[in-house]
Design a protein around this motif. Structure first.
Motif, PDB file in Angstrom:
ATOM      1  N   THR A  18       0.850  -1.187   0.000  1.00  0.00           N
ATOM      2  CA  THR A  18       0.000   0.000   0.000  1.00  0.00           C
ATOM      3  C   THR A  18       0.887   1.239   0.000  1.00  0.00           C
ATOM      4  N   ILE A  19       0.682   2.097  -1.002  1.00  0.00           N
ATOM      5  CA  ILE A  19       1.533   3.268  -1.200  1.00  0.00           C
ATOM      6  C   ILE A  19       0.670   4.528  -1.152  1.00  0.00           C
ATOM      7  N   PRO A  20       0.994   5.506  -0.300  1.00  0.00           N
ATOM      8  CA  PRO A  20       0.225   6.764  -0.278  1.00  0.00           C
ATOM      9  C   PRO A  20       0.192   7.400  -1.663  1.00  0.00           C
ATOM     10  N   ASN A  21      -0.962   7.912  -2.056  1.00  0.00           N
ATOM     11  CA  ASN A  21      -1.155   8.390  -3.425  1.00  0.00           C
ATOM     12  C   ASN A  21      -0.948   9.895  -3.577  1.00  0.00           C
ATOM     13  N   LYS A  22      -0.641  10.599  -2.491  1.00  0.00           N
ATOM     14  CA  LYS A  22      -0.664  12.064  -2.529  1.00  0.00           C
ATOM     15  C   LYS A  22       0.406  12.665  -3.428  1.00  0.00           C
ATOM     16  N   ASN A  23       1.567  12.010  -3.593  1.00  0.00           N
ATOM     17  CA  ASN A  23       2.649  12.588  -4.383  1.00  0.00           C
ATOM     18  C   ASN A  23       2.849  11.891  -5.729  1.00  0.00           C
ATOM     19  N   LEU A  24       1.986  10.944  -6.061  1.00  0.00           N
ATOM     20  CA  LEU A  24       2.171  10.185  -7.286  1.00  0.00           C
ATOM     21  C   LEU A  24       1.651  10.951  -8.500  1.00  0.00           C
ATOM     22  N   MET A  25       2.217  10.606  -9.658  1.00  0.00           N
ATOM     23  CA  MET A  25       1.766  11.198 -10.915  1.00  0.00           C
ATOM     24  C   MET A  25       0.360  10.684 -11.238  1.00  0.00           C
ATOM     25  N   GLN A  26      -0.244  11.238 -12.287  1.00  0.00           N
ATOM     26  CA  GLN A  26      -1.604  10.852 -12.642  1.00  0.00           C
ATOM     27  C   GLN A  26      -1.678   9.372 -12.970  1.00  0.00           C
ATOM     28  N   TYR A  27      -2.636   8.713 -12.345  1.00  0.00           N
ATOM     29  CA  TYR A  27      -2.813   7.277 -12.516  1.00  0.00           C
ATOM     30  C   TYR A  27      -3.962   6.996 -13.468  1.00  0.00           C
ATOM     31  N   ASN A  28      -3.733   6.105 -14.428  1.00  0.00           N
ATOM     32  CA  ASN A  28      -4.776   5.704 -15.356  1.00  0.00           C
ATOM     33  C   ASN A  28      -5.106   4.236 -15.154  1.00  0.00           C
ATOM     34  N   PRO A  29      -6.367   3.871 -14.982  1.00  0.00           N
ATOM     35  CA  PRO A  29      -6.736   2.464 -14.828  1.00  0.00           C
ATOM     36  C   PRO A  29      -6.191   1.629 -15.986  1.00  0.00           C
ATOM     37  N   GLY A  30      -5.613   0.489 -15.657  1.00  0.00           N
ATOM     38  CA  GLY A  30      -5.027  -0.370 -16.679  1.00  0.00           C
ATOM     39  C   GLY A  30      -3.544  -0.146 -16.892  1.00  0.00           C
ATOM     40  N   SER A  31      -2.981   0.857 -16.234  1.00  0.00           N
ATOM     41  CA  SER A  31      -1.546   1.127 -16.380  1.00  0.00           C
ATOM     42  C   SER A  31      -0.741   0.241 -15.440  1.00  0.00           C
ATOM     43  N   TYR A  32       0.584   0.319 -15.553  1.00  0.00           N
ATOM     44  CA  TYR A  32       1.455  -0.474 -14.690  1.00  0.00           C
ATOM     45  C   TYR A  32       2.661   0.355 -14.254  1.00  0.00           C
ATOM     46  N   VAL A  33       3.320  -0.108 -13.195  1.00  0.00           N
ATOM     47  CA  VAL A  33       4.496   0.569 -12.654  1.00  0.00           C
ATOM     48  C   VAL A  33       5.592  -0.456 -12.402  1.00  0.00           C
ATOM     49  N   PHE A  34       6.811   0.043 -12.232  1.00  0.00           N
ATOM     50  CA  PHE A  34       7.922  -0.770 -11.753  1.00  0.00           C
ATOM     51  C   PHE A  34       8.219  -0.338 -10.319  1.00  0.00           C
ATOM     52  N   LEU A  35       8.335  -1.309  -9.436  1.00  0.00           N
ATOM     53  CA  LEU A  35       8.557  -1.012  -8.016  1.00  0.00           C
ATOM     54  C   LEU A  35       9.953  -1.467  -7.608  1.00  0.00           C
ATOM     55  N   TYR A  36      10.681  -0.559  -6.949  1.00  0.00           N
ATOM     56  CA  TYR A  36      11.988  -0.871  -6.370  1.00  0.00           C
ATOM     57  C   TYR A  36      11.820  -0.874  -4.854  1.00  0.00           C
ATOM     58  N   VAL A  37      12.147  -1.977  -4.206  1.00  0.00           N
ATOM     59  CA  VAL A  37      12.043  -2.076  -2.757  1.00  0.00           C
ATOM     60  C   VAL A  37      13.429  -1.858  -2.165  1.00  0.00           C
TER      61      VAL A  37
END
Length: 238
Positions: A33-52
Motif C-alpha cells: 500500500t503506497i500513499p497516493n498524494k505525491n504520485l503522478m496521474q494514474y490511469n486504470p489499466g496502467s502499470y508501474v515498476f517497483l523498487y524495494v
C-alpha cells in the motif's frame, strides 16, 4: 542513457523515496500500500515498476498492475499485489512472516506506463480474470462504474480456488456489487459430500455474489452465451 533519464524523471515525479506498507494476504500474497498524494496521474489499466529499498533487492525492479484501494483507512492509496515466488518476493514474504505479517519499507515507484483500454464505445464489456490476475483488470472495471450506471452492460467474472482469496480485495469487490454484473467463482473448499448449491446457501460471505463449483467454469460457454445475449457490440478483456 536517455531511457535511464526518463526512468529517473518518472521516479522523481512520483515523490522519490516513499514509505510503503507491506502485508501478507492469504497464503502466498504480499499486499503493498503506497500513499497516493505525491504520485503522478494514474490511469486504470496502467502499470508501474517497483523498487524495494532492502539490502537484498534495491537493485531490482518488478512490474505491477496497481489499483486504488477502497479498504477502510487506506482509501485512495495505490495498491499492488505480488505473489510469493523466488528471489525478492520470497525474501520479503519471509521477513513479513517474522514481523507478524506486516512491515514498512522504503520504495521507488517508476511509472505510470500503459493506458486505459478503449472500452467505452462498446454496448457490453466483459472482464474475465482468475487468481491474482484480478490486479490487472479490477482498476478498469472500477473505472467503468459510471458507464454501467448509464446503461452499459459491464460484466466482471473472477475465478479463484478458495474463499481466502477474497481477503485480497474484499472492499474493492464489494464496491462493485449492484454496479456491475459481478460474480465470483470458487472452485475449491467444498466438502465432497456438500453440493455447490448447499455451499451457496450457507456461505459466510453473503454480500458478494459467489458461485461455488467443484470444477472450473466453462469459459468458452460463458463467452458464447454472453455474445448471444448481448445487444450491440461486445468487448472482452482478460
Amino acid at each position: 542513457m536517455f531511457d535511464r533519464l526518463v526512468r529517473l524523471i518518472r521516479i522523481y515525479g512520483n515523490g522519490g523515496l516513499i514509505h510503503a506498507k507491506f502485508q501478507i494476504q492469504g497464503d502466498s500474497l504480499i499486499r503493498v500500500t503506497i500513499p497516493n498524494k505525491n504520485l503522478m496521474q494514474y490511469n486504470p489499466g496502467s502499470y508501474v515498476f517497483l523498487y524495494v529499498m532492502t539490502p537484498l533487492g534495491f537493485w531490482q525492479s518488478h512490474p505491477f498492475s496497481p489499483f486504488i484501494s477502497r479498504q477502510s483507512g487506506e482509501e485512495g492509496s495505490l495498491t499492488l499485489l505480488s505473489k510469493r515466488q523466488g528471489g525478492i518476493t520470497k525474501n520479503l514474504f519471509n521477513q513479513l512472516t517474522a514481523s507478524n505479517g506486516q512491515a514498512q519499507h522504503k520504495v521507488l515507484v517508476e511509472g505510470f506506463y500503459g493506458h486505459t483500454p478503449p472500452l467505452r464505445v462498446f454496448h457490453t464489456i466483459v472482464i474475465l480474470s482468475s487468481g491474482s490476475g484480478i490486479t490487472a483488470v479490477y482498476s478498469v472495471a472500477d473505472s467503468l462504474r459510471n458507464l454501467a450506471s448509464r446503461g452499459t452492460h459491464v460484466v466482471f467474472r473472477w475465478i479463484v480456488q478458495n474463499e481466502s482469496a477474497l481477503d485480497w480485495a474484499n472492499a474493492e469487490l464489494e464496491s462493485l456489487v449492484g454496479v456491475v454484473d459481478l460474480n465470483i467463482y470458487i472452485t475449491q473448499g467444498i466438502n465432497e459430500r456438500e453440493s455447490a448449491t448447499e455451499k451457496n446457501a450457507t456461505s459466510s460471505l453473503p454480500v458478494l455474489p459467489i458461485t461455488y463449483s467443484h470444477d472450473r467454469p466453462n469459459v468458452t460457454a460463458w463467452v458464447d452465451g454472453l455474445v448471444d445475449e448481448a445487444k450491440g457490440s461486445v468487448a472482452f478483456m482478460s
